[in-house]
Design a protein around this motif. Structure first.
Motif, PDB file in Angstrom:
ATOM      1  N   GLU A 213       0.827  -1.213   0.000  1.00 27.34           N
ATOM      2  CA  GLU A 213       0.000   0.000   0.000  1.00 27.34           C
ATOM      3  C   GLU A 213       0.859   1.261   0.000  1.00 27.34           C
ATOM      4  O   GLU A 213       0.350   2.377  -0.073  1.00 27.34           O
ATOM      5  N   MET A 214       2.183   1.102   0.167  1.00 29.15           N
ATOM      6  CA  MET A 214       3.023   2.284   0.362  1.00 29.15           C
ATOM      7  C   MET A 214       4.124   2.356  -0.707  1.00 29.15           C
ATOM      8  O   MET A 214       4.672   1.336  -1.091  1.00 29.15           O
ATOM      9  N   ASP A 215       4.448   3.591  -1.123  1.00 29.16           N
ATOM     10  CA  ASP A 215       5.654   3.799  -1.906  1.00 29.16           C
ATOM     11  C   ASP A 215       6.671   4.563  -1.087  1.00 29.16           C
ATOM     12  O   ASP A 215       7.849   4.563  -1.366  1.00 29.16           O
ATOM     13  N   GLU A 216       6.123   5.296  -0.102  1.00 26.97           N
ATOM     14  CA  GLU A 216       7.055   6.009   0.763  1.00 26.97           C
ATOM     15  C   GLU A 216       6.649   5.863   2.214  1.00 26.97           C
ATOM     16  O   GLU A 216       5.519   5.476   2.530  1.00 26.97           O
ATOM     17  N   ARG A 217       7.594   6.140   3.083  1.00 27.56           N
ATOM     18  CA  ARG A 217       7.311   6.025   4.517  1.00 27.56           C
ATOM     19  C   ARG A 217       8.293   6.916   5.277  1.00 27.56           C
ATOM     20  O   ARG A 217       9.312   7.355   4.755  1.00 27.56           O
ATOM     21  N   ARG A 218       7.970   7.150   6.560  1.00 27.74           N
ATOM     22  CA  ARG A 218       8.868   7.862   7.447  1.00 27.74           C
ATOM     23  C   ARG A 218       9.810   6.852   8.077  1.00 27.74           C
ATOM     24  O   ARG A 218       9.401   5.744   8.443  1.00 27.74           O
ATOM     25  N   VAL A 219      11.063   7.234   8.169  1.00 28.04           N
ATOM     26  CA  VAL A 219      12.068   6.355   8.780  1.00 28.04           C
ATOM     27  C   VAL A 219      12.779   7.159   9.862  1.00 28.04           C
ATOM     28  O   VAL A 219      13.001   8.367   9.702  1.00 28.04           O
ATOM     29  N   TYR A 220      13.135   6.485  10.942  1.00 29.12           N
ATOM     30  CA  TYR A 220      13.907   7.149  11.999  1.00 29.12           C
ATOM     31  C   TYR A 220      15.246   6.434  12.164  1.00 29.12           C
ATOM     32  O   TYR A 220      15.291   5.197  12.274  1.00 29.12           O
ATOM     33  N   LEU A 221      16.322   7.208  12.163  1.00 31.66           N
ATOM     34  CA  LEU A 221      17.638   6.640  12.471  1.00 31.66           C
ATOM     35  C   LEU A 221      18.164   7.317  13.734  1.00 31.66           C
ATOM     36  O   LEU A 221      18.250   8.549  13.793  1.00 31.66           O
ATOM     37  N   PRO A 222      18.506   6.547  14.740  1.00 32.85           N
ATOM     38  CA  PRO A 222      19.027   7.142  15.980  1.00 32.85           C
ATOM     39  C   PRO A 222      20.387   7.810  15.749  1.00 32.85           C
ATOM     40  O   PRO A 222      21.009   7.619  14.702  1.00 32.85           O
ATOM     41  N   GLU A 223      20.839   8.549  16.727  1.00 31.48           N
ATOM     42  CA  GLU A 223      22.147   9.203  16.718  1.00 31.48           C
ATOM     43  C   GLU A 223      23.216   8.256  16.192  1.00 31.48           C
ATOM     44  O   GLU A 223      23.269   7.108  16.646  1.00 31.48           O
ATOM     45  N   GLY A 224      24.040   8.705  15.278  1.00 31.55           N
ATOM     46  CA  GLY A 224      25.126   7.850  14.786  1.00 31.55           C
ATOM     47  C   GLY A 224      25.441   8.174  13.339  1.00 31.55           C
ATOM     48  O   GLY A 224      24.834   9.059  12.740  1.00 31.55           O
ATOM     49  N   GLU A 225      26.393   7.450  12.794  1.00 26.26           N
ATOM     50  CA  GLU A 225      26.783   7.633  11.389  1.00 26.26           C
ATOM     51  C   GLU A 225      26.101   6.552  10.565  1.00 26.26           C
ATOM     52  O   GLU A 225      26.313   5.361  10.826  1.00 26.26           O
ATOM     53  N   TRP A 226      25.314   6.963   9.578  1.00 28.07           N
ATOM     54  CA  TRP A 226      24.563   5.990   8.785  1.00 28.07           C
ATOM     55  C   TRP A 226      24.790   6.192   7.286  1.00 28.07           C
ATOM     56  O   TRP A 226      24.974   7.325   6.838  1.00 28.07           O
ATOM     57  N   VAL A 227      24.768   5.077   6.545  1.00 25.29           N
ATOM     58  CA  VAL A 227      24.748   5.185   5.081  1.00 25.29           C
ATOM     59  C   VAL A 227      23.596   4.331   4.553  1.00 25.29           C
ATOM     60  O   VAL A 227      23.161   3.382   5.214  1.00 25.29           O
ATOM     61  N   ASP A 228      23.132   4.691   3.358  1.00 21.64           N
ATOM     62  CA  ASP A 228      22.125   3.874   2.688  1.00 21.64           C
ATOM     63  C   ASP A 228      22.817   2.558   2.289  1.00 21.64           C
ATOM     64  O   ASP A 228      23.879   2.571   1.679  1.00 21.64           O
ATOM     65  N   TYR A 229      22.210   1.442   2.658  1.00 14.81           N
ATOM     66  CA  TYR A 229      22.842   0.137   2.413  1.00 14.81           C
ATOM     67  C   TYR A 229      23.060  -0.115   0.923  1.00 14.81           C
ATOM     68  O   TYR A 229      24.024  -0.752   0.522  1.00 14.81           O
ATOM     69  N   TRP A 230      22.147   0.410   0.076  1.00 10.95           N
ATOM     70  CA  TRP A 230      22.208   0.111  -1.353  1.00 10.95           C
ATOM     71  C   TRP A 230      23.160   1.041  -2.078  1.00 10.95           C
ATOM     72  O   TRP A 230      23.907   0.604  -2.956  1.00 10.95           O
TER      73      TRP A 230
END
Ligand code: GAL
Length: 567
Positions: free
Chosen positions: A527-544
């Motif tokens: 039902e979704m193409d987009e969504r809200r995402v939360y990332l906690p404090e830290g260094e993050w990269v998109d896995y893809w």
């Protein structure tokens, strides 16, 4: 951890059946004077305070709820929960809070927990007459912004052992509970690959055809599961190959093994009169039947031995290395089957206790049958102290959001859960569901009622193949996470609040999870193409894409499954 005994606990409790139980008493900070205990006409009752701002998680495989603060749950085994009532395939009487502790109640009863209700306090008069015109605001207004009471009512029993665990965050507390349960389970690497369950009506020759199709088309399936059709009698079960569909069962096993597949067989525990073990099991069964079959009392050594011996000699020794233990829950809302709570068992258990322990005792019996054969099998019910069993829970329910919530919640309670793919409404539904199962502990395609592979209809074999190959690439990481689970009790998949317990933003996130320590997965549904995402404090990269992503809340819009990697 510390055990505290109130009154006189019952003899039939989960810890008596947990062989690996590892209790090491330490001092705790929790003030035991907080507890109020009493026997009542209904059993016994334990009460203790919950602070304002204290959040409650756990209680097993809760598909309909996440943060249980202010909720009432009855922890009762059930296969088809319809609302957030506590009914579950795997209710576990263990919870954790964000205030540094967790509690395990050692009982096989249907306990009722009220997670923060108000008790009579002889109040001073304070007027509060703001008139509100929506139900949502109304109950928000009435919500208690003060210390409340958590009540745990244990029916029938005259006492209870409570175990208190403390730690720096929820992850630490849950890990201790898992170690106390005997440590996380030992799983073979192949068990973490792809499990495909074939159409129930398939013959042995059709199963070989299916296996050939997987290999010739480079579809990386590791385990083939056979559904009820392999048996000569199913509801109830014979545990004997069907002569018409599987006249060639030895050949089928050899063909699958020669082609690198592992084999898992479906069954449930209700024993048909057509089974060779029926007569032997008669005296070690309950006094009710299910589907005209015996309900074996796996609380007795005799029942375990007979059942395990038959399975070992006729199936495991011939090459079977996994089982799907079905129907060991019961249906109260949809189909109404199984045995009543008044059922009597030779081990002394009543029906209520047996319902709560059935899945656990069934897993133990089948591990006896499997002896030293490594496995990652399936079971439809589990409960307290189950971390050390290499069995994954599944369901007939199919709401994708509930399935994701199951992944998130499983990590609080020492249980494993698969958000399986079966059929799909459309291609998007199929891909979204497959994405979620690829990023879960067991990648299961349960095509038991699908005469052809579910992707055939939508002409998307290449996309499915690509996703399954992604799963294969995740296996080493998952295996490492499972090896750690075994020794440290740290669950391979868990809610954000487990690791980031001080971060208030995580207290209601029931649709994102930590996967093998370094990944955060935020699945999308059809039902979704987009969504809200939360990332906690830290260094993050998109896995893809490996592009840097800022922590905090943001919106993603993607055909892929959103996955983020910690740096
Ligand atoms: C259900 C089970 C399904 C499938 C089916 C076969 O109880 O949840 O996955 O195995 O039985 O009869």
């Amino acid at each position: 951890m510390k055990k505290i005994t109130f009154g006189t606990p019952e003899k039939i409790v989960p810890s008596n059946y947990c062989k690996g139980l590892d209790y090491k008493e330490t001092d705790i900070k929790y003030d035991v004077n907080n507890f109020k205990f009493k026997e009542t006409t209904r059993g016994c009752l334990l009460e203790f305070p919950l602070e304002f701002g204290e959040e409650v998680f756990g209680f097993g495989l809760q598909l309909k709820g996440f943060n249980h603060k202010n909720h009432k749950l009855q922890l009762r085994v059930n296969s088809d929960p319809v609302a957030n009532t506590g009914d579950s395939h795997a209710p576990v009487p263990f919870f954790v809070t964000n205030k540094g502790y967790g509690m395990y109640f050692d009982t096989a009863r249907y306990i009722e927990v009220c997670c923060g209700y108000g008790k009579n306090k002889s109040r001073e008069p304070v007027e509060n007459n703001t008139i509100i015109a929506t139900a949502e605001d109304l109950y928000k207004k009435c919500g208690l912004k003060e210390t409340t009471t958590m009540s745990v009512e244990i029916p029938v029993a005259k006492g209870i052992d409570v175990y208190i665990f403390e730690g720096k965050n929820i992850l630490d507390i849950v890990s201790q509970y898992n170690i106390f349960s005997g440590g996380g389970c030992d799983v073979p690497e192949w068990g973490l690959g792809v499990l495909y369950r074939a159409y129930a009506r398939n013959t042995g020759s059709q199963v070989m055809e299916l296996a050939k199709y997987f290999r010739e088309n480079d579809i990386p399936v590791d385990i083939i599961g056979l559904e009820p059709g392999w048996q000569s009698s199913t509801y109830s079960c014979s545990y004997v190959w069907d002569k018409e569909r599987y006249p060639n069962h030895d050949e089928v096993i050899k063909y699958l093994k020669d082609n690198g597949f592992h084999i898992n067989l479906w069954e449930h525990a209700f024993i048909s009169a057509a089974s060779p073990i029926y007569k032997q099991m008669h005296d070690y069964s309950g006094d009710y039947e299910v589907w005209q079959g015996l309900i074996p009392d796996f609380g007795t050594e005799e029942a375990r031995d007979i059942f395990a011996k038959h399975h070992k000699e006729t199936l495991v020794d011939k090459g079977i290395d996994g089982f799907k233990l079905d129907e060991c829950d019961n249906s109260d809302f949809v189909h109404d089957w199984s045995f009543p709570n008044c059922t009597e068992f030779p081990s002394g258990m009543d029906g209520e206790q047996y319902h709560q322990l059935f899945g656990t005792l069934y897993m133990q019996t089948m591990l006896k049958a499997l002896e030293n054969t490594p496995t990652l099998s399936e079971v439809r019910s589990a409960g307290a102290l189950c971390a050390s069993y290499p069995f994954v829970l599944y369901s007939d329910l199919y709401d994708h959001k509930d399935f994701i919530r199951g992944v998130v919640n499983s990590g609080f309670s020492g249980i494993l859960w698969t958000p399986e793919l079966r059929d799909a409404k459309n291609k998007k539904d199929l891909m979204r569901r497959l994405q979620t199962t690829v990023f879960s502990v067991q990648c299961l395609i349960n095509a038991w009622y699908c005469p052809q592979v579910p992707w055939k209809e939508f002409d998307c074999e290449d996309e499915v193949k690509e996703l399954l190959k992604i799963r294969k690439s995740l296996v080493p990481m998952l295996k490492k996470a499972f090896d750690e689970y075994k020794t440290t009790g740290k669950p391979p998949v868990r809610a954000l609040v487990a690791d980031y317990t001080d971060d208030k933003e995580t207290y209601f996130i029931d649709d994102e999870y930590i996967f093998c320590d370094d990944l955060i997965v935020a699945p999308l549904t059809a039902e979704m193409d987009e969504r809200r995402v939360y990332l906690p404090e830290g260094e993050w990269v998109d896995y893809w894409t490996k592009e840097k992503v800022n922590s905090g809340w943001f919106t993603v819009n993607t055909q892929k499954i959103p996955v983020f990697e910690k740096r």
